[in-house]
Design a protein around this motif. Structure first.
Motif, PDB file in Angstrom:
ATOM      1  N   ILE A   1      -7.652 -14.153   0.711  1.00  0.00           N
ATOM      2  CA  ILE A   1      -8.219 -12.836   1.012  1.00  0.00           C
ATOM      3  C   ILE A   1      -9.005 -12.398  -0.224  1.00  0.00           C
ATOM      4  CG2 ILE A   1      -7.719 -10.427   1.569  1.00  0.00           C
ATOM      5  CD1 ILE A   1      -5.082 -11.420   2.838  1.00  0.00           C
ATOM      6  N   GLN A   2     -10.247 -11.992   0.000  1.00  0.00           N
ATOM      7  CA  GLN A   2     -11.098 -11.578  -1.112  1.00  0.00           C
ATOM      8  C   GLN A   2     -10.512 -10.338  -1.795  1.00  0.00           C
ATOM      9  OE1 GLN A   2     -11.983 -12.113   2.029  1.00  0.00           O
ATOM     10  NE2 GLN A   2     -13.910 -13.209   2.172  1.00  0.00           N
ATOM     11  N   THR A   3     -10.629 -10.290  -3.096  1.00  0.00           N
ATOM     12  CA  THR A   3     -10.111  -9.145  -3.845  1.00  0.00           C
ATOM     13  C   THR A   3     -10.997  -7.914  -3.701  1.00  0.00           C
ATOM     14  OG1 THR A   3     -11.241  -9.940  -5.823  1.00  0.00           O
ATOM     15  CG2 THR A   3      -8.936 -10.585  -5.551  1.00  0.00           C
ATOM     16  N   SER A   4     -12.214  -8.103  -3.213  1.00  0.00           N
ATOM     17  CA  SER A   4     -13.160  -6.988  -3.123  1.00  0.00           C
ATOM     18  C   SER A   4     -12.958  -6.120  -1.882  1.00  0.00           C
ATOM     19  CB  SER A   4     -14.595  -7.526  -3.128  1.00  0.00           C
ATOM     20  OG  SER A   4     -14.788  -8.389  -2.020  1.00  0.00           O
ATOM     21  N   VAL A   5     -12.053  -6.492  -0.975  1.00  0.00           N
ATOM     22  CA  VAL A   5     -11.863  -5.693   0.236  1.00  0.00           C
ATOM     23  C   VAL A   5     -10.897  -4.547  -0.022  1.00  0.00           C
ATOM     24  CG1 VAL A   5     -12.385  -7.636   1.777  1.00  0.00           C
ATOM     25  CG2 VAL A   5     -10.008  -7.151   1.151  1.00  0.00           C
ATOM     26  N   SER A   6     -10.995  -3.514   0.806  1.00  0.00           N
ATOM     27  CA  SER A   6     -10.108  -2.345   0.664  1.00  0.00           C
ATOM     28  C   SER A   6      -8.666  -2.734   0.978  1.00  0.00           C
ATOM     29  CB  SER A   6     -10.554  -1.234   1.613  1.00  0.00           C
ATOM     30  OG  SER A   6     -10.318  -1.622   2.957  1.00  0.00           O
ATOM     31  N   ASN A   7      -7.739  -1.868   0.618  1.00  0.00           N
ATOM     32  CA  ASN A   7      -6.326  -2.119   0.916  1.00  0.00           C
ATOM     33  C   ASN A   7      -6.084  -2.184   2.421  1.00  0.00           C
ATOM     34  OD1 ASN A   7      -5.676  -2.184  -1.769  1.00  0.00           O
ATOM     35  ND2 ASN A   7      -5.001  -0.054  -1.870  1.00  0.00           N
ATOM     36  N   ILE A   8      -6.791  -1.344   3.174  1.00  0.00           N
ATOM     37  CA  ILE A   8      -6.643  -1.355   4.630  1.00  0.00           C
ATOM     38  C   ILE A   8      -7.134  -2.678   5.197  1.00  0.00           C
ATOM     39  CG2 ILE A   8      -7.480  -0.302   6.772  1.00  0.00           C
ATOM     40  CD1 ILE A   8      -7.491   2.395   5.220  1.00  0.00           C
ATOM     41  N   GLU A   9      -8.307  -3.124   4.741  1.00  0.00           N
ATOM     42  CA  GLU A   9      -8.845  -4.396   5.225  1.00  0.00           C
ATOM     43  C   GLU A   9      -7.969  -5.561   4.769  1.00  0.00           C
ATOM     44  OE1 GLU A   9     -11.089  -7.206   7.212  1.00  0.00           O
ATOM     45  OE2 GLU A   9     -10.924  -5.047   7.494  1.00  0.00           O
ATOM     46  N   HIS A  10      -7.434  -5.474   3.570  1.00  0.00           N
ATOM     47  CA  HIS A  10      -6.526  -6.512   3.076  1.00  0.00           C
ATOM     48  C   HIS A  10      -5.330  -6.642   4.013  1.00  0.00           C
ATOM     49  CE1 HIS A  10      -3.427  -8.470   0.657  1.00  0.00           C
ATOM     50  NE2 HIS A  10      -4.422  -9.015  -0.036  1.00  0.00           N
ATOM     51  N   ALA A  11      -4.757  -5.519   4.406  1.00  0.00           N
ATOM     52  CA  ALA A  11      -3.607  -5.538   5.312  1.00  0.00           C
ATOM     53  C   ALA A  11      -3.987  -6.123   6.670  1.00  0.00           C
ATOM     54  CB  ALA A  11      -3.042  -4.133   5.479  1.00  0.00           C
ATOM     55  N   ARG A  12      -5.164  -5.779   7.174  1.00  0.00           N
ATOM     56  CA  ARG A  12      -5.619  -6.326   8.458  1.00  0.00           C
ATOM     57  C   ARG A  12      -5.728  -7.848   8.388  1.00  0.00           C
ATOM     58  NH1 ARG A  12     -10.179  -1.825   8.922  1.00  0.00           N
ATOM     59  NH2 ARG A  12      -8.949  -0.206   9.949  1.00  0.00           N
TER      60      ARG A  12
END
Length: 139
Positions: A65-76
Motif C-alpha cells: 500500500i502506497q504511503t502517500s494515500v490517506s488513512n481512509i484509503e489505506h484502510a480501504r
C-alpha cells in the motif's frame, strides 16, 4: 497440495531486452526476482518435480500500500474494499511466477490446466501460490 509464500514486494515480468546480436534476455530486476522466487520455493517444497499431471494453480499477489494515500484509503486497501486496478497487469506477475517455479515445482508450466490469479493491497507484500492436482471434468 503445495502452498508457497514468498515475502517481499512482487515484481512483474518485464519485456525482454535484446543485445546487439539480437539475443533476448530478462532485465536485471525481473531476473533477480525470478531467482528469488525459485530459491524460496525450493526452501519450502522438497518433493519431486511434478510431471505429466494436470495442475490447478492459484496465485495471490499482495502489492504494498502506497504511503502517500490517506488513512481512509489505506484502510480501504488493507480491507480489500479497493483493489489494485493499475499497472502492472496481473498476467505479468503470473508469467514470472510460472517461469520461476519451472524446474523447482513442476517440470514445465504446460501442465497448468487451471489458473486463477488475484491482486490485492497489503502492508505485508508477498505472493502466495497454491498448487493442487486438477480435477477431471466430465461432460
Amino acid at each position: 497440495m503445495i502452498e508457497l509464500v514468498v515475502y517481499g514486494e512482487p515484481v512483474p515480468a518485464a519485456r525482454p531486452r535484446f543485445n546487439r546480436s539480437g539475443h533476448a534476455y530478462d532485465p536485471l530486476k525481473s531476473r533477480a526476482y525470478k531467482q528469488y522466487v525459485s530459491l524460496e520455493a525450493s526452501k519450502q517444497y522438497h518433493g519431486d518435480l511434478i510431471d505429466k499431471k494436470p495442475l490447478s494453480v492459484h496465485i495471490a499477489i499482495y502489492r504494498p500500500i502506497q504511503t502517500s494515500v490517506s488513512n481512509i484509503e489505506h484502510a480501504r486497501r488493507a480491507h480489500n474494499i479497493h483493489r489494485p486496478i493499475v499497472k502492472p497487469d496481473t498476467s505479468n506477475y503470473v508469467k514470472l511466477i510460472e517461469d520461476a517455479l519451472t524446474g523447482t515445482i513442476w517440470k514445465d508450466d504446460n501442465c497448468i490446466v487451471d489458473l486463477t490469479a488475484r491482486k490485492y493491497y497489503s502492508d505485508d507484500p508477498r505472493i502466495e501460490v497454491t498448487v493442487t492436482e486438477a480435477k477431471q471434468w466430465l461432460d
